[in-house]
Design a protein around this motif. Structure first.
Motif, mmCIF file in Angstrom:
data_model
loop_
_atom_site.group_PDB
_atom_site.id
_atom_site.type_symbol
_atom_site.label_atom_id
_atom_site.label_comp_id
_atom_site.label_asym_id
_atom_site.label_seq_id
_atom_site.Cartn_x
_atom_site.Cartn_y
_atom_site.Cartn_z
ATOM 1 N N HIS A 341 4.873 4.900 5.944
ATOM 2 C CA HIS A 341 5.700 3.704 5.776
ATOM 3 C C HIS A 341 4.947 2.408 6.041
ATOM 4 O O HIS A 341 5.364 1.344 5.614
ATOM 5 C CB HIS A 341 6.905 3.784 6.719
ATOM 6 N N LYS A 348 2.748 3.870 -0.093
ATOM 7 C CA LYS A 348 3.885 3.441 -0.917
ATOM 8 C C LYS A 348 3.975 4.274 -2.188
ATOM 9 O O LYS A 348 5.065 4.673 -2.623
ATOM 10 C CB LYS A 348 3.774 1.969 -1.280
ATOM 11 N N ASN A 351 5.459 7.519 -1.261
ATOM 12 C CA ASN A 351 6.892 7.372 -1.009
ATOM 13 C C ASN A 351 7.655 7.237 -2.326
ATOM 14 O O ASN A 351 8.774 7.750 -2.465
ATOM 15 C CB ASN A 351 7.160 6.156 -0.127
ATOM 16 N N TYR A 373 12.567 5.938 11.196
ATOM 17 C CA TYR A 373 12.806 4.819 10.293
ATOM 18 C C TYR A 373 13.940 5.177 9.346
ATOM 19 O O TYR A 373 13.900 6.221 8.681
ATOM 20 C CB TYR A 373 11.526 4.486 9.509
ATOM 21 N N HIS A 378 13.770 2.758 3.316
ATOM 22 C CA HIS A 378 12.733 3.471 2.563
ATOM 23 C C HIS A 378 13.330 4.189 1.363
ATOM 24 O O HIS A 378 13.018 5.345 1.093
ATOM 25 C CB HIS A 378 11.986 4.438 3.481
ATOM 26 N N HIS A 383 11.978 8.516 7.446
ATOM 27 C CA HIS A 383 10.607 8.767 7.891
ATOM 28 C C HIS A 383 10.612 8.974 9.400
ATOM 29 O O HIS A 383 11.175 8.160 10.147
ATOM 30 C CB HIS A 383 9.700 7.586 7.543
#
Length: 479
Positions: A341, A348, A351, A373, A378, A383
């Motif tokens: 993250h 990124k 993700n 998180y 996200h 996360h």
């Protein structure tokens, strides 16, 4: 003279038998209805096979594909063999070794359940756990580098043992930095006269055997798996440095389900537990800008390049795509050593893949603390950084009256008091714990539970390694 010779012969035979005795037994999921057993012997010529069956007195089945690897001369051999055609949800008994030179004791495990099982699926998840503690393995300063003088992995290890004894987990997933053998050089003045890397790795594997021999213990590569940091690995590069570079000890000791999932060695792989699909990624090598993509953790020895350029990331996407299109898969969980993250580049991009293919949670370690998180921040993915199991580089809380209890310190205190780089910038700031929904630096490991045989709701709980209490929890409803 005859009696003396007989005594010498008996001692020699006993020593040979002891060197062939298997130890460090550990299991992993293989392909469908199979487990892989791996173990160690001092004897580098011992063969590799397992006998197994549904009764401890009748081990009527035998593995047929046992192999072994000796990566460091005169430091023993690492074996592996597959136990296939397992009946789901059944207790098996097994022993492994060399039929002529000696077999292990008889262990037992329970095979994975078939779909339709209604019992919850439970996974113990942890990261960054060392071996023993600073009392049993005191630290020393080496040059300008020093480790924490007050640390312990014992609390987390004891909680793992409790979960195993109480039947509270089906398997463990250790998200990198397993045992910290590369930090063995910081532990005692004896390092100046003896080589400790392999002894530390063997010590860790012996220490956890009664857990790993009874259920799958999956691992992924962390930076501390990349190489040896003992001075001998530099001074005697051909003897020690080269054989222990580029994740060689890690890939030789651990046998993850790469073959069945199209992965590479134990660097990246996936497996299924009922309708739950786990994708284990490599956050160290084989992508542009990878932290150990060219050199290992020390920056000295060559590392990375386990596959041609592009193969690894193509595998990740193909694995996630296949799982997302499988009607039998209801949850996709991902894990790797480094948090994603905080990375605006490759993290990124990864993700984005997770979002595209419906990953629900991503577990990481690396930061010696815990942070969660929220999914809202996200794009729907929770996360979790669960790197607080306890290691040479993690201390007890300095500010809490009872060191290590779950109150812990605040993020700002943790960053301010954390280990510093040469430039004086806190390494812990890389974690950006200030943006976390929940943070603690307490010693802790976690449990992921998915109800109704993996078809129901998901629940994640972080437990204090000190007293087993729940520190943090979050759930995801299936509906």
């Amino acid at each position: 003279m005859f009696l003396y010779a007989l005594t010498i012969l008996s001692a020699t035979l006993a020593s040979a038998k002891d060197s062939a005795k298997p130890g460090q037994m550990h299991l992993a999921v293989g392909g469908p209805n199979e487990f892989v057993a791996a173990w160690y012997t001092k004897d580098e010529k011992a063969s590799s096979m397992c006998l197994y069956g549904l009764s401890p007195n009748e081990l009527s089945m035998a593995s047929s594909d046992g192999t072994s690897i000796t990566y460091l001369e005169n430091w023993g051999t690492h074996h592996r063999a597959r136990m296939t055609d397992l009946i789901p949800d059944s207790t098996y008994y097994y022993q492994c070794g060399d039929a002529d030179k000696g077999m292990s004791e008889v262990f037992s495990f329970k095979s994975l359940p078939k779909d339709g099982n209604t019992a919850p699926l439970r996974f113990g998840i942890l990261g960054d756990m060392g071996w023993l503690d600073s009392v049993q393995r005191p630290m020393r300063k080496l040059g300008d580098i020093t480790m924490e003088s007050n640390w312990s992995a014992v609390y987390s290890r004891n909680l793992m043992e409790q979960w195993k004894n109480d039947g509270e987990v089906d398997m463990f997933y250790h998200v990198g930095d397993v045992g910290y053998a590369d930090d063995a050089t910081f532990h005692s003045i004896a390092t100046a006269v003896q080589f400790e890397y392999e002894d530390a790795y063997n010590g860790y594997m012996d220490w956890i055997e009664n857990v790993t021999a009874t259920m799958p213990y999956h691992v992924c590569p962390g930076n501390h798996e990349s190489e040896c940091h003992d001075p001998r690995c530099v001074v005697q590069f051909k003897k020690y440095g080269r054989p222990l570079s580029n994740f060689t000890a890690y890939n030789s000791r651990w046998v993850m389900p790469s073959e069945s999932s199209g992965g590479v060695q134990s660097m990246w792989f996936s497996w299924d537990h009922g309708p739950v699909h786990f994708t284990s990624i490599d956050t160290s090598t084989d992508f542009e800008g990878a932290p150990e993509g060219e050199k290992g953790d020390s920056g000295i020895f060559a590392a990375g390049h386990f596959a041609p350029d592009g193969v690894y990331l193509a595998w990740v996407e193909a694995d996630l795509k296949k799982a997302s299109e499988d009607p039998n898969v209801e949850w996709i969980i991902a894990g790797g050593h480094r948090p994603l993250h905080t990375d605006d580049g490759w993290g990124k991009d990864m993700n984005d893949l997770f979002v595209k293919y419906g990953v629900s949670m991503y577990f990481a370690g690396h930061s010696h603390s815990y942070s969660r998180y929220d999914a809202e921040d996200h794009e729907g993915i929770i996360h979790v950084t669960v790197g607080g199991a306890g290691c040479e580089e993690m201390r007890f809380s300095d500010t809490n009256p009872t060191p290590g209890m779950h109150v812990g310190t605040t993020c700002s205190e943790w960053v301010a008091n954390g280990p510093k780089t040469d430039s004086g910038v806190s390494k812990n700031k890389l974690e950006s714990c200030a943006s976390a929904t929940f943070f603690t630096d307490a010693y802790a490991i976690g449990k992921l539970t998915i109800e109704d045989g993996g078809h129901g709701d998901l629940k994640w709980e972080l437990m204090s390694s000190m007293d087993g209490s729940v520190i943090d929890s979050v759930g995801i409803s299936k509906n």
